[in-house]
Design a protein around this motif. Sequence first.
Motif, PDB file in Angstrom:
ATOM      1  N   PHE A 197       0.339  -1.258  -0.181  1.00 46.45           N
ATOM      2  CA  PHE A 197       0.084   0.115   0.068  1.00 46.45           C
ATOM      3  C   PHE A 197       0.840   1.440  -0.035  1.00 46.45           C
ATOM      4  O   PHE A 197       0.204   2.357   0.363  1.00 46.45           O
ATOM      5  N   THR A 198       2.002   1.213  -0.572  1.00 44.59           N
ATOM      6  CA  THR A 198       3.015   2.066  -0.735  1.00 44.59           C
ATOM      7  C   THR A 198       2.212   3.681  -1.159  1.00 44.59           C
ATOM      8  O   THR A 198       3.035   4.751  -0.587  1.00 44.59           O
ATOM      9  N   THR A 199       1.888   3.226  -2.628  1.00 47.20           N
ATOM     10  CA  THR A 199       1.225   4.366  -2.425  1.00 47.20           C
ATOM     11  C   THR A 199       0.140   5.417  -2.421  1.00 47.20           C
ATOM     12  O   THR A 199      -0.245   6.791  -1.779  1.00 47.20           O
ATOM     13  N   LEU A 200      -1.036   4.358  -1.693  1.00 48.04           N
ATOM     14  CA  LEU A 200      -1.950   4.924  -0.556  1.00 48.04           C
ATOM     15  C   LEU A 200      -1.484   5.533   0.418  1.00 48.04           C
ATOM     16  O   LEU A 200      -1.648   6.659   0.759  1.00 48.04           O
ATOM     17  N   ILE A 201      -0.523   5.143   1.187  1.00 50.59           N
ATOM     18  CA  ILE A 201       0.756   5.612   1.969  1.00 50.59           C
ATOM     19  C   ILE A 201       1.009   6.918   1.750  1.00 50.59           C
ATOM     20  O   ILE A 201       0.937   8.213   2.199  1.00 50.59           O
ATOM     21  N   ARG A 202       1.895   6.816   0.811  1.00 50.61           N
ATOM     22  CA  ARG A 202       2.461   8.514   0.964  1.00 50.61           C
ATOM     23  C   ARG A 202       1.189   9.398  -0.365  1.00 50.61           C
ATOM     24  O   ARG A 202       2.010  10.533   0.750  1.00 50.61           O
ATOM     25  N   LEU A 203       0.328   8.746  -0.132  1.00 53.57           N
ATOM     26  CA  LEU A 203      -0.852  10.018  -0.690  1.00 53.57           C
ATOM     27  C   LEU A 203      -1.821  10.567   0.550  1.00 53.57           C
ATOM     28  O   LEU A 203      -2.120  11.562   0.738  1.00 53.57           O
ATOM     29  N   MET A 204      -1.910   9.636   1.628  1.00 52.19           N
ATOM     30  CA  MET A 204      -2.174  10.087   2.811  1.00 52.19           C
ATOM     31  C   MET A 204      -1.229  10.838   4.053  1.00 52.19           C
ATOM     32  O   MET A 204      -1.967  11.975   4.258  1.00 52.19           O
ATOM     33  N   LYS A 205      -0.179  10.852   3.344  1.00 51.57           N
ATOM     34  CA  LYS A 205       0.734  11.521   3.797  1.00 51.57           C
ATOM     35  C   LYS A 205       1.251  12.951   3.186  1.00 51.57           C
ATOM     36  O   LYS A 205       1.338  14.201   3.929  1.00 51.57           O
ATOM     37  N   SER A 206       1.456  13.448   2.197  1.00 49.31           N
ATOM     38  CA  SER A 206       1.247  14.429   1.628  1.00 49.31           C
ATOM     39  C   SER A 206       0.256  15.339   1.640  1.00 49.31           C
ATOM     40  O   SER A 206       0.117  16.534   1.821  1.00 49.31           O
ATOM     41  N   THR A 207      -1.545  14.611   1.470  1.00 50.42           N
ATOM     42  CA  THR A 207      -2.427  15.280   1.789  1.00 50.42           C
ATOM     43  C   THR A 207      -2.796  15.765   3.250  1.00 50.42           C
ATOM     44  O   THR A 207      -3.722  16.269   3.892  1.00 50.42           O
ATOM     45  N   GLN A 208      -2.076  14.545   4.130  1.00 50.29           N
ATOM     46  CA  GLN A 208      -1.794  14.970   5.358  1.00 50.29           C
ATOM     47  C   GLN A 208      -3.661  14.615   5.905  1.00 50.29           C
ATOM     48  O   GLN A 208      -4.051  14.893   7.079  1.00 50.29           O
ATOM     49  N   GLU A 209      -3.737  13.626   5.802  1.00 50.03           N
ATOM     50  CA  GLU A 209      -4.940  13.151   5.848  1.00 50.03           C
ATOM     51  C   GLU A 209      -4.915  11.751   6.658  1.00 50.03           C
ATOM     52  O   GLU A 209      -5.738  11.719   7.792  1.00 50.03           O
ATOM     53  N   SER A 210      -3.113  11.748   6.476  1.00 51.29           N
ATOM     54  CA  SER A 210      -3.277  10.151   7.812  1.00 51.29           C
ATOM     55  C   SER A 210      -3.233  10.695   9.231  1.00 51.29           C
ATOM     56  O   SER A 210      -3.780  10.105  10.024  1.00 51.29           O
ATOM     57  N   ASP A 211      -2.902  11.993   9.129  1.00 51.62           N
ATOM     58  CA  ASP A 211      -2.846  12.922  10.725  1.00 51.62           C
ATOM     59  C   ASP A 211      -4.203  12.952  10.786  1.00 51.62           C
ATOM     60  O   ASP A 211      -5.118  12.695  12.271  1.00 51.62           O
ATOM     61  N   GLN A 212      -5.222  13.246   9.821  1.00 53.46           N
ATOM     62  CA  GLN A 212      -6.821  14.077  10.396  1.00 53.46           C
ATOM     63  C   GLN A 212      -7.096  12.215  10.986  1.00 53.46           C
ATOM     64  O   GLN A 212      -8.168  11.864  12.180  1.00 53.46           O
ATOM     65  N   ILE A 213      -6.970  11.473  10.109  1.00 48.60           N
ATOM     66  CA  ILE A 213      -7.540   9.709  10.519  1.00 48.60           C
ATOM     67  C   ILE A 213      -7.341   9.683  11.900  1.00 48.60           C
ATOM     68  O   ILE A 213      -8.259   9.199  13.041  1.00 48.60           O
ATOM     69  N   ASN A 214      -5.598   9.668  12.373  1.00 46.69           N
ATOM     70  CA  ASN A 214      -5.164   9.227  13.257  1.00 46.69           C
ATOM     71  C   ASN A 214      -6.057  10.013  14.688  1.00 46.69           C
ATOM     72  O   ASN A 214      -6.290   9.621  15.779  1.00 46.69           O
ATOM     73  N   THR A 215      -6.127  11.418  14.338  1.00 46.89           N
ATOM     74  CA  THR A 215      -6.396  12.673  15.039  1.00 46.89           C
ATOM     75  C   THR A 215      -8.205  12.271  15.876  1.00 46.89           C
ATOM     76  O   THR A 215      -8.101  12.116  16.888  1.00 46.89           O
ATOM     77  N   GLN A 216      -8.782  11.569  14.468  1.00 46.01           N
ATOM     78  CA  GLN A 216     -10.832  11.107  14.879  1.00 46.01           C
ATOM     79  C   GLN A 216     -10.556  10.436  15.500  1.00 46.01           C
ATOM     80  O   GLN A 216     -11.047  10.000  16.706  1.00 46.01           O
ATOM     81  N   LEU A 217      -9.788   9.227  15.041  1.00 40.67           N
ATOM     82  CA  LEU A 217      -9.560   7.853  15.959  1.00 40.67           C
ATOM     83  C   LEU A 217      -9.233   8.440  17.239  1.00 40.67           C
ATOM     84  O   LEU A 217      -9.853   7.314  18.525  1.00 40.67           O
ATOM     85  N   ASN A 218      -8.111   8.647  18.012  1.00 43.56           N
ATOM     86  CA  ASN A 218      -7.724   8.448  18.902  1.00 43.56           C
ATOM     87  C   ASN A 218      -7.927   9.416  20.355  1.00 43.56           C
ATOM     88  O   ASN A 218      -7.988   9.604  21.794  1.00 43.56           O
ATOM     89  N   ASN A 219      -9.073  10.581  20.036  1.00 39.76           N
ATOM     90  CA  ASN A 219      -9.706  11.569  20.347  1.00 39.76           C
ATOM     91  C   ASN A 219     -11.660  11.468  20.458  1.00 39.76           C
ATOM     92  O   ASN A 219     -11.788  12.294  21.048  1.00 39.76           O
ATOM     93  N   SER A 220     -11.663  10.503  19.847  1.00 36.46           N
ATOM     94  CA  SER A 220     -13.219  10.184  19.684  1.00 36.46           C
ATOM     95  C   SER A 220     -13.759   9.109  19.981  1.00 36.46           C
ATOM     96  O   SER A 220     -12.620   8.003  19.311  1.00 36.46           O
ATOM     97  N   ASN A 221     -14.396   9.213  19.698  1.00 32.55           N
ATOM     98  CA  ASN A 221     -15.036   7.260  19.934  1.00 32.55           C
ATOM     99  C   ASN A 221     -16.214   6.940  18.579  1.00 32.55           C
ATOM    100  O   ASN A 221     -16.599   5.883  17.846  1.00 32.55           O
ATOM    101  N   GLN A 222     -15.827   8.437  17.320  1.00 32.61           N
ATOM    102  CA  GLN A 222     -16.114   7.921  16.113  1.00 32.61           C
ATOM    103  C   GLN A 222     -15.568   7.178  15.475  1.00 32.61           C
ATOM    104  O   GLN A 222     -14.345   6.909  15.383  1.00 32.61           O
TER     105      GLN A 222
END
Length: 239
Positions: free
Chosen positions: A47-72
């Motif tokens: 999943f190298t390409t998807l990981i690179r896209l998630m990091k470059s768009t900062q969506e990975s940070d958004q997902i991690n923050t949402q999961l670790n700071n809420s119950n959603q």
Amino acid sequence: MRKQLLSPFVPFLMFFLFSSTTVAQTPSPAPSGPTNITAILEKAGQFTTLIRLMKSTQESDQINTQLNNSNQGLTVFAPPDNAFANLKAGALNSLSDQQKVQLVQFHIIPNFLSMSSFQTVSNPLRTQAGNSADGEFPLNVTTSGNQVNITTGVNTATVANTIFTDGQLVVYQVDQVLLPLDLFGTAAAPAPAPSKPDKDVPAKAPAGSKEDASADASGATIATVSVSLVLIAAISLKL
């Protein structure tokens, strides 16, 4: 006598041996720590390409923050590297930074969807890319037995397997990149503008028309009058 002495201790001895065996077979608990979507994908591999896209768009940070700071809960559809390789050449490079964000968000559902819930989910699904009701980011699910298909209006992907699930986050591998209609749909060609009418040009009268007939009649009349005058003059001279 020996049997009488040992008999009261037999139940306790059996209990001790059983308890020791049970403790030895109990697996150690998984290490605790914050959920990390890129770590999950890296562990799964391919999943190298998807990981690179998630990091470059900062969506990975958004997902991690949402999961670790809420119950959603969240549902992530993860296309592997070979799915990205099957895209048209330059498909990703032609996207703007904002469009790349929307492409990643189109693979994220803002709630937890178990495999069984796909059977009863209401279409269209709402993704983090935006409301699908306006026709820009539609995502529809169809099922056939245990097979789950996801249709975007541009292509149809199939859920291959479950990569990860913990009751709050579930990551499914899909066999194609989900292409949003707003980014990859073929725009309808505009209707051609009506052509301007040419300026009116008076048409020439065809041969044998009324104008020609009138002209011929006028010429014949003049010729007749001329002949008559000549005859009259000739008669007068004889007299």
